[in-house]
Design a protein around this motif. Structure first.
Motif, PDB file in Angstrom:
ATOM      1  N   PHE A 102       0.798  -1.218   0.000  1.00  0.00           N
ATOM      2  CA  PHE A 102       0.000   0.000   0.000  1.00  0.00           C
ATOM      3  C   PHE A 102       0.840   1.282   0.000  1.00  0.00           C
ATOM      4  N   SER A 103       2.121   1.163  -0.288  1.00  0.00           N
ATOM      5  CA  SER A 103       2.960   2.362  -0.313  1.00  0.00           C
ATOM      6  C   SER A 103       2.664   3.227  -1.530  1.00  0.00           C
ATOM      7  N   THR A 104       1.973   2.671  -2.522  1.00  0.00           N
ATOM      8  CA  THR A 104       1.572   3.433  -3.707  1.00  0.00           C
ATOM      9  C   THR A 104       0.103   3.138  -4.002  1.00  0.00           C
ATOM     10  N   PHE A 105      -0.490   3.946  -4.884  1.00  0.00           N
ATOM     11  CA  PHE A 105      -1.843   3.657  -5.347  1.00  0.00           C
ATOM     12  C   PHE A 105      -1.882   3.793  -6.861  1.00  0.00           C
ATOM     13  N   PRO A 106      -2.437   2.800  -7.545  1.00  0.00           N
ATOM     14  CA  PRO A 106      -3.002   1.575  -6.990  1.00  0.00           C
ATOM     15  C   PRO A 106      -1.939   0.713  -6.315  1.00  0.00           C
ATOM     16  N   PRO A 107      -2.359  -0.185  -5.430  1.00  0.00           N
ATOM     17  CA  PRO A 107      -1.368  -0.978  -4.683  1.00  0.00           C
ATOM     18  C   PRO A 107      -0.497  -1.805  -5.610  1.00  0.00           C
ATOM     19  N   ALA A 145      -2.751   2.109   6.608  1.00  0.00           N
ATOM     20  CA  ALA A 145      -2.606   1.971   5.157  1.00  0.00           C
ATOM     21  C   ALA A 145      -3.800   1.210   4.616  1.00  0.00           C
ATOM     22  N   GLY A 146      -4.015   1.333   3.322  1.00  0.00           N
ATOM     23  CA  GLY A 146      -5.097   0.591   2.706  1.00  0.00           C
ATOM     24  C   GLY A 146      -5.386   1.102   1.315  1.00  0.00           C
ATOM     25  N   ALA A 147      -6.403   0.556   0.709  1.00  0.00           N
ATOM     26  CA  ALA A 147      -6.801   0.971  -0.635  1.00  0.00           C
ATOM     27  C   ALA A 147      -8.280   0.723  -0.821  1.00  0.00           C
ATOM     28  N   ARG A 148      -8.950   1.650  -1.522  1.00  0.00           N
ATOM     29  CA  ARG A 148     -10.352   1.490  -1.891  1.00  0.00           C
ATOM     30  C   ARG A 148     -10.400   1.412  -3.419  1.00  0.00           C
ATOM     31  N   LEU A 149     -10.815   0.259  -3.926  1.00  0.00           N
ATOM     32  CA  LEU A 149     -10.794  -0.007  -5.360  1.00  0.00           C
ATOM     33  C   LEU A 149     -12.214  -0.065  -5.904  1.00  0.00           C
ATOM     34  N   ARG A 150     -12.457   0.643  -6.994  1.00  0.00           N
ATOM     35  CA  ARG A 150     -13.783   0.676  -7.598  1.00  0.00           C
ATOM     36  C   ARG A 150     -14.066  -0.632  -8.338  1.00  0.00           C
ATOM     37  N   LEU A 151     -15.207  -1.231  -8.045  1.00  0.00           N
ATOM     38  CA  LEU A 151     -15.572  -2.490  -8.679  1.00  0.00           C
ATOM     39  C   LEU A 151     -15.872  -2.334 -10.164  1.00  0.00           C
ATOM     40  N   ARG A 153     -14.173  -0.809 -12.191  1.00  0.00           N
ATOM     41  CA  ARG A 153     -12.900  -0.802 -12.917  1.00  0.00           C
ATOM     42  C   ARG A 153     -12.126  -2.107 -12.741  1.00  0.00           C
ATOM     43  N   VAL A 154     -12.779  -3.101 -12.162  1.00  0.00           N
ATOM     44  CA  VAL A 154     -12.219  -4.455 -12.101  1.00  0.00           C
ATOM     45  C   VAL A 154     -12.609  -5.175 -13.386  1.00  0.00           C
ATOM     46  N   ASP A 155     -11.632  -5.716 -14.098  1.00  0.00           N
ATOM     47  CA  ASP A 155     -11.953  -6.377 -15.362  1.00  0.00           C
ATOM     48  C   ASP A 155     -11.683  -7.876 -15.361  1.00  0.00           C
ATOM     49  N   SER A 156     -11.138  -8.404 -14.259  1.00  0.00           N
ATOM     50  CA  SER A 156     -10.861  -9.838 -14.242  1.00  0.00           C
ATOM     51  C   SER A 156     -10.844 -10.351 -12.801  1.00  0.00           C
ATOM     52  N   ILE A 157     -11.532 -11.478 -12.585  1.00  0.00           N
ATOM     53  CA  ILE A 157     -11.521 -12.168 -11.297  1.00  0.00           C
ATOM     54  C   ILE A 157     -11.307 -13.646 -11.584  1.00  0.00           C
ATOM     55  N   VAL A 174      -7.580 -10.703  -8.471  1.00  0.00           N
ATOM     56  CA  VAL A 174      -8.379  -9.555  -8.909  1.00  0.00           C
ATOM     57  C   VAL A 174      -7.472  -8.600  -9.676  1.00  0.00           C
ATOM     58  N   ALA A 175      -7.891  -8.193 -10.874  1.00  0.00           N
ATOM     59  CA  ALA A 175      -7.114  -7.254 -11.682  1.00  0.00           C
ATOM     60  C   ALA A 175      -8.024  -6.156 -12.201  1.00  0.00           C
ATOM     61  N   GLY A 176      -7.469  -4.955 -12.323  1.00  0.00           N
ATOM     62  CA  GLY A 176      -8.247  -3.836 -12.832  1.00  0.00           C
ATOM     63  C   GLY A 176      -7.378  -2.612 -13.029  1.00  0.00           C
ATOM     64  N   PHE A 177      -8.020  -1.452 -13.136  1.00  0.00           N
ATOM     65  CA  PHE A 177      -7.311  -0.197 -13.346  1.00  0.00           C
ATOM     66  C   PHE A 177      -7.717   0.815 -12.285  1.00  0.00           C
ATOM     67  N   ALA A 178      -6.752   1.627 -11.861  1.00  0.00           N
ATOM     68  CA  ALA A 178      -7.010   2.748 -10.951  1.00  0.00           C
ATOM     69  C   ALA A 178      -6.003   3.841 -11.279  1.00  0.00           C
ATOM     70  N   ASN A 179      -6.488   5.058 -11.369  1.00  0.00           N
ATOM     71  CA  ASN A 179      -5.620   6.187 -11.739  1.00  0.00           C
ATOM     72  C   ASN A 179      -4.874   5.934 -13.044  1.00  0.00           C
ATOM     73  N   GLY A 180      -5.510   5.209 -13.956  1.00  0.00           N
ATOM     74  CA  GLY A 180      -4.901   4.936 -15.249  1.00  0.00           C
ATOM     75  C   GLY A 180      -3.819   3.879 -15.235  1.00  0.00           C
ATOM     76  N   GLU A 181      -3.607   3.207 -14.088  1.00  0.00           N
ATOM     77  CA  GLU A 181      -2.575   2.177 -13.983  1.00  0.00           C
ATOM     78  C   GLU A 181      -3.202   0.843 -13.625  1.00  0.00           C
ATOM     79  N   ARG A 182      -2.589  -0.222 -14.120  1.00  0.00           N
ATOM     80  CA  ARG A 182      -3.114  -1.560 -13.872  1.00  0.00           C
ATOM     81  C   ARG A 182      -2.582  -2.098 -12.547  1.00  0.00           C
TER      82      ARG A 182
END
Length: 236
Positions: A102-107, A145-151, A153-157, A174-182
């Motif tokens: 969680f030192s960066t976002f997306p994690p 620390a933590g992360a809140r990920l929008r569902l 923008r999740v494209d694969s489970i 779980v894979a997806g995009f946040a802030n334009g990064e995968r």
């Protein structure tokens, strides 16, 4: 969109059914070192077997030291989880272990060395609502620390495994995009009351991945497609 895992910690399930809940990772690394050395010896490379024996010995010693410290690791992990679950103040919070840094976002992906040396930092409380998946660590000041990920923008489970250095555990990938990064995460639902923080049984795992898939599909924008794999068949 098809997920192509780039992280060294994550592996998709290639056969029907569920992976085993937990297995030891370091034994395989030591065996691989011996195989590489034997192949090098057969090909006439001087010192190949000696180097492999040295590597296997080092891995084995590290594993034995790590195993001896497991009671401490799990005790700290249980304490962290208790704190996280209590601080969440939400009966829907789920105890998990993840590959998230969680030192960066997306994690980003947690370093395998760090997950080996400090395994307790990979335990979090997870909550789901209609729009987000939230992961949180417990800290002295509520959340550290933590992360809140929008569902949406999740494209694969997928069903798969996560390698934490000493242990390989069954995970929801779980894979997806946040802030334009995968991002790519391995999420291991665990039994917080178990002495060794064991992954949950088959039924609980299936129910959680089905709930996650259902929520992600409801949240996805019109016209998009979520790729998912629901566990089927014999879990062995």
């Amino acid at each position: 969109m098809k997920m192509e895992l780039s992280g060294v910690l994550l592996r998709r399930r290639r056969r029907p059914g569920l992976p085993r809940r937990r297995r030891i990772a370091t034994v395989h690394a030591a065996f691989l070192a011996l195989v590489v050395g034997a192949v090098a010896l057969l090909e006439g490379r001087d010192g190949g077997l000696s180097a492999a024996l040295g590597a296997a010995t080092a891995i084995t010693v590290m594993a034995l030291v790590s195993f001896a410290l497991w009671p401490l690791y799990f005790a700290v992990g249980r304490a962290n989880l208790r704190s996280a679950m209590q601080s969440a103040d939400d009966h829907r919070a789920i105890a998990v272990r993840t590959t998230a840094d969680f030192s960066t976002f997306p994690p980003a992906e947690l370093s395998i060395v760090l997950s080996w040396l400090r395994p307790w930092i990979s335990y979090q409380a997870m909550t789901l609502d209609e729009r987000t998946l939230t992961l949180r660590n417990a800290g002295r000041r509520r959340w550290s620390a933590g992360a809140r990920l929008r569902l949406d923008r999740v494209d694969s489970i997928d069903v798969g495994t996560a390698n934490f250095g000493t242990l390989v555990e069954r995970a929801i990938l779980v894979a997806g995009f946040a802030n334009g990064e995968r991002y790519e995460l391995g999420i291991v639902p665990v039994d917080a009351t178990s002495r060794a923080l064991s992954p949950v049984d088959d039924l609980v795992y299936r129910e959680l991945i089905e709930e996650l898939i259902a929520r992600a599909r409801r949240a996805e924008p019109s016209g998009s497609g979520l790729r998912s794999e629901q566990p089927q068949g014999d879990p062995r």
